[in-house]
Motif scaffolding. Sequence first.
Motif, PDB file in Angstrom:
ATOM      1  N   HIS A 169     -24.153 -14.565 -36.229  1.00 42.41           N
ATOM      2  CA  HIS A 169     -25.069 -13.468 -36.546  1.00 42.41           C
ATOM      3  C   HIS A 169     -24.977 -12.371 -35.487  1.00 42.41           C
ATOM      4  CE1 HIS A 169     -26.350 -15.736 -39.847  1.00 42.41           C
ATOM      5  NE2 HIS A 169     -27.457 -16.300 -39.377  1.00 42.41           N
ATOM      6  N   ALA A 170     -24.816 -12.772 -34.234  1.00 41.93           N
ATOM      7  CA  ALA A 170     -24.667 -11.775 -33.176  1.00 41.93           C
ATOM      8  C   ALA A 170     -23.388 -10.964 -33.378  1.00 41.93           C
ATOM      9  CB  ALA A 170     -24.649 -12.460 -31.808  1.00 41.93           C
ATOM     10  N   PHE A 171     -22.330 -11.635 -33.794  1.00 41.14           N
ATOM     11  CA  PHE A 171     -21.047 -10.951 -33.982  1.00 41.14           C
ATOM     12  C   PHE A 171     -21.170  -9.809 -34.984  1.00 41.14           C
ATOM     13  CE2 PHE A 171     -16.731 -10.463 -35.672  1.00 41.14           C
ATOM     14  CZ  PHE A 171     -15.999 -10.378 -34.505  1.00 41.14           C
ATOM     15  N   PHE A 172     -21.957 -10.016 -36.021  1.00 38.86           N
ATOM     16  CA  PHE A 172     -22.159  -8.990 -37.044  1.00 38.86           C
ATOM     17  C   PHE A 172     -23.558  -8.380 -36.937  1.00 38.86           C
ATOM     18  CE2 PHE A 172     -19.025 -11.953 -38.975  1.00 38.86           C
ATOM     19  CZ  PHE A 172     -17.972 -11.073 -39.118  1.00 38.86           C
ATOM     20  N   GLY A 173     -24.085  -8.301 -35.718  1.00 43.20           N
ATOM     21  CA  GLY A 173     -25.468  -7.925 -35.521  1.00 43.20           C
ATOM     22  C   GLY A 173     -25.735  -6.430 -35.429  1.00 43.20           C
ATOM     23  N   TYR A 174     -26.975  -6.062 -35.797  1.00 46.53           N
ATOM     24  CA  TYR A 174     -27.478  -4.695 -35.674  1.00 46.53           C
ATOM     25  C   TYR A 174     -28.628  -4.689 -34.677  1.00 46.53           C
ATOM     26  CZ  TYR A 174     -24.489  -3.705 -39.641  1.00 46.53           C
ATOM     27  OH  TYR A 174     -23.380  -3.568 -40.445  1.00 46.53           O
ATOM     28  N   ALA A 175     -29.010  -3.500 -34.247  1.00 47.11           N
ATOM     29  CA  ALA A 175     -29.945  -3.373 -33.130  1.00 47.11           C
ATOM     30  C   ALA A 175     -31.325  -3.953 -33.416  1.00 47.11           C
ATOM     31  CB  ALA A 175     -30.068  -1.906 -32.719  1.00 47.11           C
ATOM     32  N   ASP A 176     -31.716  -4.040 -34.681  1.00 44.30           N
ATOM     33  CA  ASP A 176     -33.046  -4.567 -35.004  1.00 44.30           C
ATOM     34  C   ASP A 176     -33.072  -6.095 -35.101  1.00 44.30           C
ATOM     35  OD1 ASP A 176     -31.683  -4.991 -37.364  1.00 44.30           O
ATOM     36  OD2 ASP A 176     -33.077  -3.867 -38.637  1.00 44.30           O
ATOM     37  N   GLY A 177     -31.957  -6.730 -34.800  1.00 44.19           N
ATOM     38  CA  GLY A 177     -31.882  -8.183 -34.874  1.00 44.19           C
ATOM     39  C   GLY A 177     -31.362  -8.706 -36.196  1.00 44.19           C
ATOM     40  N   SER A 178     -31.117  -7.826 -37.159  1.00 46.56           N
ATOM     41  CA  SER A 178     -30.550  -8.241 -38.440  1.00 46.56           C
ATOM     42  C   SER A 178     -29.043  -8.445 -38.285  1.00 46.56           C
ATOM     43  CB  SER A 178     -30.835  -7.205 -39.526  1.00 46.56           C
ATOM     44  OG  SER A 178     -30.186  -5.969 -39.215  1.00 46.56           O
ATOM     45  N   ASN A 179     -28.412  -8.942 -39.344  1.00 47.43           N
ATOM     46  CA  ASN A 179     -26.968  -9.166 -39.281  1.00 47.43           C
ATOM     47  C   ASN A 179     -26.369  -9.071 -40.677  1.00 47.43           C
ATOM     48  OD1 ASN A 179     -26.525 -12.122 -40.434  1.00 47.43           O
ATOM     49  ND2 ASN A 179     -28.387 -12.161 -39.167  1.00 47.43           N
ATOM     50  N   ARG A 180     -25.084  -8.823 -40.713  1.00 51.43           N
ATOM     51  CA  ARG A 180     -24.390  -8.654 -41.986  1.00 51.43           C
ATOM     52  C   ARG A 180     -24.458  -9.905 -42.848  1.00 51.43           C
ATOM     53  NH1 ARG A 180     -17.985  -8.739 -42.250  1.00 51.43           N
ATOM     54  NH2 ARG A 180     -18.503 -10.938 -42.560  1.00 51.43           N
ATOM     55  N   ASN A 181     -24.411 -11.079 -42.232  1.00 57.33           N
ATOM     56  CA  ASN A 181     -24.352 -12.333 -42.991  1.00 57.33           C
ATOM     57  C   ASN A 181     -25.604 -12.533 -43.839  1.00 57.33           C
ATOM     58  OD1 ASN A 181     -21.959 -12.760 -41.532  1.00 57.33           O
ATOM     59  ND2 ASN A 181     -23.083 -13.793 -39.897  1.00 57.33           N
ATOM     60  N   LEU A 229     -13.318  -3.412 -44.332  1.00 59.69           N
ATOM     61  CA  LEU A 229     -14.249  -2.293 -44.230  1.00 59.69           C
ATOM     62  C   LEU A 229     -15.124  -2.186 -45.465  1.00 59.69           C
ATOM     63  CD1 LEU A 229     -15.273   0.448 -43.002  1.00 59.69           C
ATOM     64  CD2 LEU A 229     -13.360   1.526 -44.226  1.00 59.69           C
ATOM     65  N   ASN A 230     -14.535  -2.294 -46.631  1.00 60.84           N
ATOM     66  CA  ASN A 230     -15.260  -2.003 -47.867  1.00 60.84           C
ATOM     67  C   ASN A 230     -16.264  -3.077 -48.261  1.00 60.84           C
ATOM     68  OD1 ASN A 230     -13.986   0.471 -48.184  1.00 60.84           O
ATOM     69  ND2 ASN A 230     -12.269  -0.419 -49.316  1.00 60.84           N
ATOM     70  N   GLN A 231     -16.227  -4.244 -47.592  1.00 57.72           N
ATOM     71  CA  GLN A 231     -17.245  -5.253 -47.890  1.00 57.72           C
ATOM     72  C   GLN A 231     -18.622  -4.842 -47.352  1.00 57.72           C
ATOM     73  OE1 GLN A 231     -16.824  -9.026 -45.693  1.00 57.72           O
ATOM     74  NE2 GLN A 231     -15.385  -7.968 -44.338  1.00 57.72           N
ATOM     75  N   TYR A 232     -18.675  -3.837 -46.478  1.00 54.87           N
ATOM     76  CA  TYR A 232     -19.964  -3.299 -46.022  1.00 54.87           C
ATOM     77  C   TYR A 232     -20.490  -2.404 -47.141  1.00 54.87           C
ATOM     78  CZ  TYR A 232     -18.932  -5.204 -41.434  1.00 54.87           C
ATOM     79  OH  TYR A 232     -18.664  -6.070 -40.395  1.00 54.87           O
ATOM     80  N   ARG A 233     -21.417  -2.935 -47.916  1.00 59.90           N
ATOM     81  CA  ARG A 233     -21.742  -2.343 -49.216  1.00 59.90           C
ATOM     82  C   ARG A 233     -22.457  -1.002 -49.129  1.00 59.90           C
ATOM     83  NH1 ARG A 233     -25.084  -5.343 -52.432  1.00 59.90           N
ATOM     84  NH2 ARG A 233     -25.667  -7.042 -51.038  1.00 59.90           N
ATOM     85  N   LEU A 234     -23.017  -0.669 -47.974  1.00 63.60           N
ATOM     86  CA  LEU A 234     -23.706   0.619 -47.847  1.00 63.60           C
ATOM     87  C   LEU A 234     -22.830   1.700 -47.237  1.00 63.60           C
ATOM     88  CD1 LEU A 234     -27.325  -0.435 -46.784  1.00 63.60           C
ATOM     89  CD2 LEU A 234     -26.292  -0.280 -49.061  1.00 63.60           C
ATOM     90  N   GLY A 235     -21.552   1.407 -47.082  1.00 67.73           N
ATOM     91  CA  GLY A 235     -20.635   2.460 -46.650  1.00 67.73           C
ATOM     92  C   GLY A 235     -20.592   3.580 -47.671  1.00 67.73           C
ATOM     93  N   GLU A 236     -20.574   4.809 -47.209  1.00 65.79           N
ATOM     94  CA  GLU A 236     -20.656   5.957 -48.117  1.00 65.79           C
ATOM     95  C   GLU A 236     -19.448   6.079 -49.038  1.00 65.79           C
ATOM     96  OE1 GLU A 236     -22.924   7.318 -44.373  1.00 65.79           O
ATOM     97  OE2 GLU A 236     -21.415   5.853 -44.946  1.00 65.79           O
ATOM     98  N   GLU A 237     -18.293   5.603 -48.597  1.00 60.83           N
ATOM     99  CA  GLU A 237     -17.090   5.664 -49.407  1.00 60.83           C
ATOM    100  C   GLU A 237     -16.377   4.316 -49.331  1.00 60.83           C
ATOM    101  OE1 GLU A 237     -14.594   8.976 -48.327  1.00 60.83           O
ATOM    102  OE2 GLU A 237     -16.295  10.332 -48.047  1.00 60.83           O
TER     103      GLU A 237
END
Length: 488
Positions: free
Chosen positions: A170-182, A275-283
């Motif tokens: 979770h840390a590897f894919f982590g965001y500043a608010d403590g959330s994570n991509r997984n 890259l494209n698996q990040y679903r909120l990417g603009e393109e």
Amino acid sequence: MRFPAHLLLFALIFYFSCKEETTTPPNILFIAVDDLRPELACYGKSYVHSPNFDQLAAESSLFENHFVTVPTCGASRYNLITGRLPKSPGDLSNQASVTNIANKPEDERPVTFMQALRQNGYYTVGIGKISHHPDGYVYGYLDPKSDKIELPGSWDEMHFNNGKWGTGHHAFFGYADGSNRNEMDKAVKPYEAAEVDDKGYPDGLTADLAIQKLKSLKQQQKPFFLGVGFFKPHLPFTAPKKYWDLYDEVDIPLAPFAAIPENSAKASLHNSGELNQYRLGEEKPNLEQAASDAYARKLRHGYLAAVSYIDAQVGKLLDELEAQGLADNTIVVVWGDHGWHLGDQKTWGKHTVFDNALKSVLMIKRPGKEGQRIKQVVSTTDIYPTVMELTNVPSQSTLDGESMVSLMDNPSAKEWRNTAYSYFSRGVSLRTPQYRLTKYFRDQPPAVELYDHLNDPHESKNVAKDLPKVVQQLMPIWEKGNTGIFEE
């Protein structure tokens, strides 16, 4: 009065025997950086803010043409720590260390270079991502941390601070608010600039752990190997906003060649799925539709911010090494586990056998030696035997690489091999100073691709059909690296 000859001889023998006994083996600080291509000022990218890397490079043997063996994280690291070329398709997997080390009985495992050091008097510590799993333990992205070690026998100590993220994955894919991509099921952006300090993201915590460990290692009676693995600039491109603010996005250069190479095939590249698996990417850029210039700059901005963030963490480690009085007897290695296409060849990510995915950072600082730039071609496979020679530790393994110490002593050495082999996408690739020759074992043509780096440094045109004599001359050298991995 003349000193008796036999007494003089005795005195000299006594002096040199005492000197040999009091020589302290060098420590090693090994810094692994995920997805770090040579995107640093010291590699000629003047727009990158990387002062700590650049200072270290000035004091190191900086390898300008270092190529990894496999352009994916786990397999590249497996190659690094075992010194072996891939012999089976499983050696190209991110699970290579799990399959070949963690899941094998002790007498069937290859000996990692950390294990070899440990068996010869070194105290070994791993912090962060050295093998594939972020904290060195084997478990799935959404699973709780296990107690299964990925590299049994390699470490006296292993450390990682999960922080607010809970697990290493979770840390590897982590965001500043403590959330994570997984846990967000990939419904996240592939970048983030948050108003946090360095410890607001995992790599700041890793640097802090390493600094504390350096203080305690100073008290060790043994020489130490300290491996520190940083996550960034791996996706997501997350870094404190102050590192984003180092760049003006409109001034960030785009990829110098952002198209499929002439006479090549889409099968040699990919559709940027990482890259494209990040679903909120603009393109969702792919081989059919390139990213807009604005989005490409946004992504490149994120990559550069992440690089500068890691540069700052490396600077802290090097400052602490000096503060503890350890720098004069510590070898420092910085290694990028592979490169990354930043829109180059219309691709975002690694996972190709083009230079953009294979060329990465390598610098080695030896105490008491001046900095130098080495242009000859070297491979990640050469790092294991180099570490063995630098530490005067005998290798118990059959290694496929060569020690680079002689090259570091004489960068123009004509006897150096000057080649590197890489494997992926059913392709075996040879890199020489001028050419990249790849043979693919696939149904889609072309089977052979040749790129002339003297005249085409961005690999924009496959010239295999134009230069058949060159292909013929290079093929015997290519054969030396063909381990039969893709042949049935």
